[in-house]
Design a protein around this motif. Structure first.
Motif, PDB file in Angstrom:
ATOM      1  N   SER A   1       0.819  -1.220   0.000  1.00  4.03           N
ATOM      2  CA  SER A   1       0.000   0.000   0.000  1.00  4.03           C
ATOM      3  C   SER A   1       0.854   1.273   0.000  1.00  4.03           C
ATOM      4  CB  SER A   1      -0.917  -0.002   1.228  1.00  4.03           C
ATOM      5  OG  SER A   1      -0.156  -0.110   2.430  1.00  4.03           O
TER       6      SER A   1
ATOM      7  N   ILE B   1       2.727   4.631  -1.109  1.00  2.00           N
ATOM      8  CA  ILE B   1       2.434   5.765  -1.984  1.00  2.00           C
ATOM      9  C   ILE B   1       3.644   6.686  -1.923  1.00  2.00           C
ATOM     10  CG2 ILE B   1       0.907   7.746  -2.399  1.00  2.00           C
ATOM     11  CD1 ILE B   1      -1.161   6.105  -0.590  1.00  2.00           C
TER      12      ILE B   1
ATOM     13  N   VAL C   1       2.123   4.159  -6.833  1.00  2.00           N
ATOM     14  CA  VAL C   1       1.094   3.729  -5.886  1.00  2.00           C
ATOM     15  C   VAL C   1       0.958   2.217  -5.996  1.00  2.00           C
ATOM     16  CG1 VAL C   1      -1.318   3.923  -5.175  1.00  2.00           C
ATOM     17  CG2 VAL C   1      -0.148   5.918  -6.139  1.00  2.00           C
TER      18      VAL C   1
ATOM     19  N   ALA D   1      -3.170  -0.003  -2.021  1.00  2.00           N
ATOM     20  CA  ALA D   1      -3.495   1.284  -1.396  1.00  2.00           C
ATOM     21  C   ALA D   1      -4.967   1.616  -1.607  1.00  2.00           C
ATOM     22  CB  ALA D   1      -2.623   2.391  -1.978  1.00  2.00           C
TER      23      ALA D   1
ATOM     24  N   VAL E   1      -4.787   7.270  -0.839  1.00  2.00           N
ATOM     25  CA  VAL E   1      -4.091   7.841  -2.001  1.00  2.00           C
ATOM     26  C   VAL E   1      -4.382   9.337  -2.096  1.00  2.00           C
ATOM     27  CG1 VAL E   1      -3.915   7.808  -4.519  1.00  2.00           C
ATOM     28  CG2 VAL E   1      -4.096   5.652  -3.249  1.00  2.00           C
TER      29      VAL E   1
ATOM     30  N   GLN F   1      -2.590  11.206   0.888  1.00  2.00           N
ATOM     31  CA  GLN F   1      -1.133  11.271   0.796  1.00  2.00           C
ATOM     32  C   GLN F   1      -0.685  12.162  -0.366  1.00  2.00           C
ATOM     33  OE1 GLN F   1       1.424   9.777   2.751  1.00  2.00           O
ATOM     34  NE2 GLN F   1      -0.287   9.603   4.170  1.00  2.00           N
ATOM     35  N   LEU F   2      -1.283  11.967  -1.535  1.00  2.00           N
ATOM     36  CA  LEU F   2      -0.879  12.780  -2.691  1.00  2.00           C
ATOM     37  C   LEU F   2      -1.118  14.261  -2.445  1.00  2.00           C
ATOM     38  CD1 LEU F   2      -2.129  10.703  -5.775  1.00  2.00           C
ATOM     39  CD2 LEU F   2       0.204  10.892  -4.892  1.00  2.00           C
TER      40      LEU F   2
ATOM     41  N   ARG G   1       1.937  -2.425  -8.920  1.00  2.00           N
ATOM     42  CA  ARG G   1       1.925  -0.976  -8.705  1.00  2.00           C
ATOM     43  C   ARG G   1       1.663  -0.221 -10.002  1.00  2.00           C
ATOM     44  NH1 ARG G   1       7.812  -1.021  -6.226  1.00  2.00           N
ATOM     45  NH2 ARG G   1       8.618  -2.630  -7.583  1.00  2.00           N
TER      46      ARG G   1
END
Length: 537
Positions: A101, A103, A114, A118, A123, A126-127, A215
């Protein structure tokens, strides 16, 4: 910031040997019961083992072991598959991706990496918090990217930013060649990449078809430089969020007709790329009368000039000519929120089933035009049926178009690129004794809505097939699909032959398959597993 380039290179190098560091859960382990089903409790598996994958190398090892043993495998990322592709009695080994998971930002690829386990909200969080960027993905917070992305990916930002796959730079997949040898490969958007067809297949071909995705890398096309925050699209800093609920006691049948047709008409007029109204996204939730009021959520970038007036005009047009016309609880129920705050709110109240353990049925359609008056009558009758008492009987309408429709239908495997709305019919319940009536309700409303075309939304001037992330095995059954149009055409249209070529190249033994998987061009190869037959592509 996290530099994952070294990690990527190490995993790629290790992938051909593989490691065995993942946890194995077997019957008798207390965790087993929790790992043999997903969101849809209609489908419960009985695998010999569940392998909790930890790395690309571990994934290669796990796939190789299963192939060597001749075991039927399936891959789980978030557990939101609505059909029995993962959890059914034939699957002997489940490869669970939830431990992968991570990121981060990969400086070598200048893209965000990623891992497939995740969850979407993680996502987004975090992004955005680390780099101020996002991907235009779905509204259910607990969906994992593994299956969501390869099916195309759609969310409330898609009208302004496109589908999730429109920002897919590369994908890493564990495949099995004709000799039965598992290996990892990275396929990119670059048309000169010899693996480009594998990338393309993961831009709408659906999960469980070509290999095990470990990923994804994301970068918006045309972005250059080395600054991470400039490599991917950014969401609005703030949004205007409209929320309204209209009780069924306020909607006689003519009011419902007008509301539904108003919504469809507005989307017909405001779905072309570049149309100002395409900057407004919305979700119209038509709850069955037994499960709650009709709900409407709408959103626009608060910094857009005239944003509040545009949103008010949309809400006013929606209820024009109905019993709630002019009601400020509908047209003025707008608040300004920070984007992540609004996103958190939407992904938890709309993207979540009403109860934690549910059984479900789901159907989908892309609409190129508004509903007819006859279809509005059908919708009203089924949404007010007195024999249904389900907490999750819903028809959900979402506008399509905008930047989604700015992409050619063959540029990605997501072929539906000129619709004005997307429809999801769903029902969720708890008691297995209610299966027949609740599945029947979903089938009844869907069959009658598209009765003129054999019970399904065939690609024609009014409809454009179905969404593979809402897979529906009824589309393969001539009892429910009487159109004569094969189910792959409903989901993939003219892109299906190209997907079959990719399937044949990357999964020649048909290791990754389920009841609605891509068919290879020829019978699955049955070479030995000593690696002497065919090299990796």
């Amino acid at each position: 910031m996290t530099n994952t380039a070294s990690r990527t290179d190490q995993d790629a190098a290790a992938g051909h040997q593989g490691t065995n560091d993942g946890t194995v859960v077997r019957p008798g382990d207390p965790r087993y019961v929790d790992l043999i089903s997903g969101t849809n409790q209609r489908f419960i598996g009985s695998p010999e083992r569940i392998r909790l994958i930890t790395s690309t190398a571990d994934a290669v090892h796990a796939v190789q072991q299963a192939v060597h043993e001749g075991k039927r495998i399936a891959v789980r990322s978030g557990g939101h598959c609505v059909e029995d592709f993962v959890y059914n009695p034939d699957v002997e080994v489940v490869l669970d991706m939830t431990r992968m998971s991570h990121i981060g930002f990969d400086h070598a690829r200048q893209a965000f990496v990623v891992e497939s386990g995740a969850l979407l909200f993680n996502v987004y969080e975090q992004l955005y918090r680390r780099w101020g960027v996002t991907i235009p993905g779905g509204i259910c917070y607990s969906v994992a990217v593994g299956g969501h992305v390869c099916g195309g990916g759609y969310g409330i930002l898609s009208r302004t930013l496109g589908l999730t796959v429109d920002h897919l730079e590369a994908v890493e997949v564990v495949c099995v060649n004709a000799a039965g040898v598992a290996y990892s490969v990275v396929a990119s958007r670059d048309p000169d990449d010899p693996h480009h067809d594998l990338w393309w297949a993961h831009t709408g071909g659906g999960g469980g078809n070509f290999g095990l995705v470990t990923r994804y890398w994301f970068r918006t096309p045309g972005r250059t430089g080395t600054t991470p925050s400039r490599q991917l699209v950014a969401p609005p800093a703030k949004v205007l969020l409209g929320q309204a609920a209209i009780g069924w006691d306020r909607l006689a049948e003519p009011d419902f007709h007008r509301l539904l047709l108003n919504y469809g008409e507005w989307n017909e007029r405001n779905s072309a790329p570049g149309t100002p109204g395409a900057e407004i996204s919305s979700i119209l939730v038509l709850n069955h009368i037994s499960s709650g009021p009709i709900a409407l959520v709408s959103q626009i970038d608060a910094a857009r000039p005239g944003a509040r007036e545009m949103l008010r005009a949309f809400l006013t047009a929606l209820v024009e000519g109905t019993s709630v016309e002019g009601d400020p609880a509908v047209t003025e129920a707008v608040q300004e929120l920070a984007w992540l705050q609004a996103n958190r709110h939407l992904t938890t109240i709309i993207g979540n089933q009403p109860i934690p353990s549910v059984r479900g049925a789901t159907k989908s359609a892309y609409l190129r035009t508004n509903y007819t008056s006859q279809q509005a009558t059908t919708m009203y009758r089924h949404l007010t049926r007195p024999d249904i008492h389900s907490p999750g009987a819903i028809v959900m309408l979402m506008p399509f178009g905008g930047q989604i429709n700015a992409v050619a239908p063959d540029a990605t495997a997501s072929a539906q690129r000129d619709s004005v709305m997307k429809m999801r019919v769903e029902n969720w319940w708890v008691n297995p004794a209610d299966d027949a009536s609740n599945i029947g309700w979903a089938r009844d409303i869907f069959q009658e809505l598209f009765a003129a075309t054999g019970g399904v939304p065939i690609p024609d001037t009014a409809t454009d097939g179905c969404y593979i992330n809402y897979a529906d095995a009824d589309m393969t059954d001539p009892e429910f699909n009487r159109s004569g149009v094969p189910w792959p055409v409903l989901y993939y249209k003219d892109n299906y032959p190209r997907l079959r070529k990719a399937k044949t190249r990357w999964d020649p033994r048909n290791i990754f398959h389920h009841r609605m998987s891509i068919e290879p061009l020829h019978k699955a190869h049955k070479a030995g597993t000593d690696g002497s037959d065919t090299p990796s592509p």
